[in-house]
Write a protein that holds these residues in place. Structure first.
Motif, short mmCIF file in Angstrom:
data_model
loop_
_atom_site.label_atom_id
_atom_site.label_comp_id
_atom_site.label_asym_id
_atom_site.label_seq_id
_atom_site.Cartn_x
_atom_site.Cartn_y
_atom_site.Cartn_z
N ALA A 171 0.85 -1.31 -0.16
CA ALA A 171 0.03 -0.02 -0.02
C ALA A 171 0.89 1.42 0.15
CB ALA A 171 -0.94 -0.05 1.27
N THR A 172 0.63 2.12 -0.90
CA THR A 172 1.46 3.55 -0.95
C THR A 172 0.66 4.63 -0.70
OG1 THR A 172 1.16 3.79 -3.45
CG2 THR A 172 3.13 2.17 -2.49
N HIS A 173 1.00 5.61 -0.02
CA HIS A 173 0.36 6.90 0.06
C HIS A 173 1.44 7.88 -0.26
CE1 HIS A 173 -1.94 4.37 2.64
NE2 HIS A 173 -3.07 5.05 2.17
N SER A 174 1.21 8.70 -1.18
CA SER A 174 2.13 9.63 -1.66
C SER A 174 1.78 11.16 -1.76
CB SER A 174 2.58 9.59 -3.15
OG SER A 174 3.01 8.21 -3.44
N ARG A 175 2.60 12.12 -1.19
CA ARG A 175 2.19 13.63 -1.45
C ARG A 175 3.27 14.11 -2.35
NH1 ARG A 175 2.85 15.79 4.85
NH2 ARG A 175 2.11 17.90 3.51
N TYR A 176 2.64 15.04 -3.17
CA TYR A 176 3.44 15.89 -4.19
C TYR A 176 3.19 17.30 -4.13
CZ TYR A 176 -0.79 16.07 -6.88
OH TYR A 176 -2.12 16.61 -7.51
N SER A 177 4.08 17.98 -4.79
CA SER A 177 3.85 19.45 -5.15
C SER A 177 4.47 19.50 -6.52
CB SER A 177 4.73 20.15 -4.34
OG SER A 177 6.10 20.12 -4.05
N GLY A 178 3.93 20.40 -7.33
CA GLY A 178 4.35 20.74 -8.57
C GLY A 178 3.63 21.80 -9.40
N ALA A 179 3.26 21.69 -10.81
CA ALA A 179 2.89 22.81 -11.34
C ALA A 179 1.99 22.12 -12.61
CB ALA A 179 3.74 23.52 -11.99
N ARG A 180 0.65 22.63 -12.78
CA ARG A 180 0.11 22.34 -13.87
C ARG A 180 0.12 23.44 -15.05
NH1 ARG A 180 -4.59 23.21 -11.75
NH2 ARG A 180 -4.80 20.94 -10.70
N GLY A 181 0.36 22.62 -16.25
CA GLY A 181 0.51 23.66 -17.36
C GLY A 181 -0.63 23.48 -18.41
N THR A 182 -1.02 24.88 -18.55
CA THR A 182 -2.17 25.33 -19.56
C THR A 182 -1.51 25.78 -20.92
OG1 THR A 182 -3.56 25.49 -17.86
CG2 THR A 182 -4.47 26.23 -20.09
N VAL A 183 -1.81 25.23 -22.05
CA VAL A 183 -1.30 25.45 -23.22
C VAL A 183 -2.06 26.60 -23.69
CG1 VAL A 183 -0.73 24.87 -25.63
CG2 VAL A 183 -0.01 23.44 -23.85
N TYR A 184 -1.55 27.95 -24.24
CA TYR A 184 -2.10 28.77 -25.04
C TYR A 184 -1.23 29.37 -26.11
CZ TYR A 184 0.68 32.10 -22.32
OH TYR A 184 1.61 32.86 -21.93
N HIS A 185 -1.87 30.22 -26.88
CA HIS A 185 -1.26 30.66 -28.09
C HIS A 185 -1.11 32.02 -28.17
CE1 HIS A 185 -2.24 26.35 -29.35
NE2 HIS A 185 -0.97 26.72 -29.96
N GLU A 186 -0.37 32.71 -28.88
CA GLU A 186 -0.23 34.18 -28.94
C GLU A 186 0.06 34.42 -30.35
OE1 GLU A 186 2.46 35.79 -26.39
OE2 GLU A 186 1.40 36.08 -24.59
N THR A 187 -0.55 35.42 -30.75
CA THR A 187 -0.17 35.95 -32.12
C THR A 187 0.78 36.73 -32.29
OG1 THR A 187 -2.57 35.51 -32.78
CG2 THR A 187 -1.21 37.02 -34.21
N ARG A 188 1.79 36.74 -32.94
CA ARG A 188 2.99 37.47 -33.45
C ARG A 188 3.36 38.02 -34.61
NH1 ARG A 188 7.75 35.59 -28.94
NH2 ARG A 188 6.39 35.83 -27.05
N THR A 189 3.73 38.94 -34.88
CA THR A 189 4.32 39.42 -36.21
C THR A 189 5.62 39.24 -36.36
OG1 THR A 189 2.51 41.09 -36.57
CG2 THR A 189 4.35 41.32 -37.99
#
Length: 379
Positions: A171-189
């Motif tokens: 049996a395992t119990h784990s604690r974590y910390s990190g980050a969630r990434g959300t992909v988005y797009h930017e318009t550039r010239t």
């Protein structure tokens, strides 16, 4: 006074025929003990109901050699001086050939006290079926030497080996910390060929996250020997572990049983690596989003238990032109894996044929271009 009584004699997996006295063997196709001398057959006694599956043993007690005497046994084994395999042999034999690498073996390790197998997966395929599966597999290999194929087809005997494995529950119990990434797009010239163009640029927005995951692991399977390459034995999976029977020596009659050479603690280290990979997948799923980053992960492992089980493998070790080729067949499904032999002259012939084909295609293409040019000139 200290106990000076000698250890019990190693158990022999021999079952004399009631009709003629010859040794009975376990016949996979019939699921019974049969006598090859007189044809007599005997059923294997039903051990009775065993609700709840095979008994699990305490991992800590196993490490500290504090298991009950009922879970231990005395065995006599031979050790191969070449590959290090250890396997059982009848008391009346003193020399044999190693089934794993075809090396003559005369080294006797004597009686050893080992953890008794809790379960066994009996052979379901007869030797002839395993041999057919192996020769068919060899026949499908490109660039395999014909000599090896012919050598294998001569019908040299294959060895039925019960290979040792550990299974682990935890049996395992784990604690974590990190980050969630959300992909988005930017318009550039951007400037391309001196002209401005608008393009979409992908970017990731990160948000800190933390959480907990838990998992109950059941029957993590770890090979308990180093005599066979893991890349072959792992490829024999899956094993139908739900069909494991309580260990009975009758299933070993007429077969060899290899002893474990990977210790209980070594096996758990590999099982823990398997657990860690699964836990990381769980954490990423729990984080969600388009991308995941794990910065910190702490896992507590508890309730660790294990079993020692034997799984059936048909094995062939052929020495051909000074080199040993090993092939393994799953004794339940017939799945085959083995060392890949190559034929130099077949490879050379294939290269030559490839070059000739490429030259022919190039010639026809050039001829077609030439005819096209002539047609234009006539026009």
């Amino acid at each position: 006074m200290p106990d000076t009584a000698p250890p019990p004699a190693p158990a022999e997996h021999r079952f004399p025929c009631d009709q003629c006295g010859a040794d009975l063997r376990f016949a996979p196709a019939q699921g019974r003990l049969v006598c090859d001398h007189c044809g007599h057959a005997e059923p294997i006694d039903d051990p009775g109901p065993w609700a709840g599956g095979l008994a699990e043993l305490d991992f800590r007690a196993g490490l500290e050699t504090a298991l009950p005497d009922t879970e231990m046994e005395e065995v006599r084994r031979l050790k191969c001086p070449n590959c290090g395999a250890e396997f059982e042999m009848a008391a009346d034999r003193h020399a044999t050939e190693c089934p794993f690498c075809a090396t003559p073996v005369v080294t006797d390790t004597g009686a050893q006290r080992r953890i008794k197998p809790q379960g066994v997966l009996p052979f379901a395929l007869e030797e002839r079926d395993a041999h057919t599966a192996m020769t068919d597999w060899l026949g499908r290999l490109w660039f395999a030497p014909n000599g090896l194929k012919d050598y294998a087809r001569k019908g040299r005997r294959m060895d039925g080996i019960y290979v040792p494995y550990w299974t682990y529950d935890a049996a395992t119990h784990s604690r974590y910390s990190g980050a969630r990434g959300t992909v988005y797009h930017e318009t550039r010239t951007v400037m391309r060929d001196g002209k401005p163009q608008r393009v979409q640029v992908q970017k990731v927005r990160w948000a800190p996250v933390s959480g907990r995951v838990a998992r109950a692991f059941d029957d993590i399977l770890v090979l308990a020997t180093t005599s066979l390459p893991k890349r072959y034995t792992d490829a024999l999976q899956p094993w139908d572990l739900s069909e494991l029977d309580p260990y009975r020596p009758e299933y070993l009659a007429g077969f060899r049983a290899e002893g474990y050479t990977v210790g209980l603690d070594e096996g758990f280290a590999e099982a823990r690596a398997i657990m860690d990979r699964a836990i990381r997948r769980d954490v990423k799923f729990d984080i969600g989003g388009d991308r995941q980053r794990i910065d910190r992960l702490q896992t507590q492992v508890s309730d660790v238990t294990f079993k020692h089980v034997l799984l059936p493998v048909w094995l062939a070790a052929y020495k051909y032109r000074g080199r040993t080729y090993r092939f393994v067949v799953n004794g339940r499904t017939g799945r085959v894996q083995g060392e890949r032999p190559w034929s130099a002259w077949k490879i050379a012939l294939a290269v030559i044929l490839g070059l000739l084909l490429a030259a022919a295609v190039g010639y026809l293409a050039a001829l077609g271009q030439q005819e096209g040019a002539l047609a234009i000139e006539w026009q």
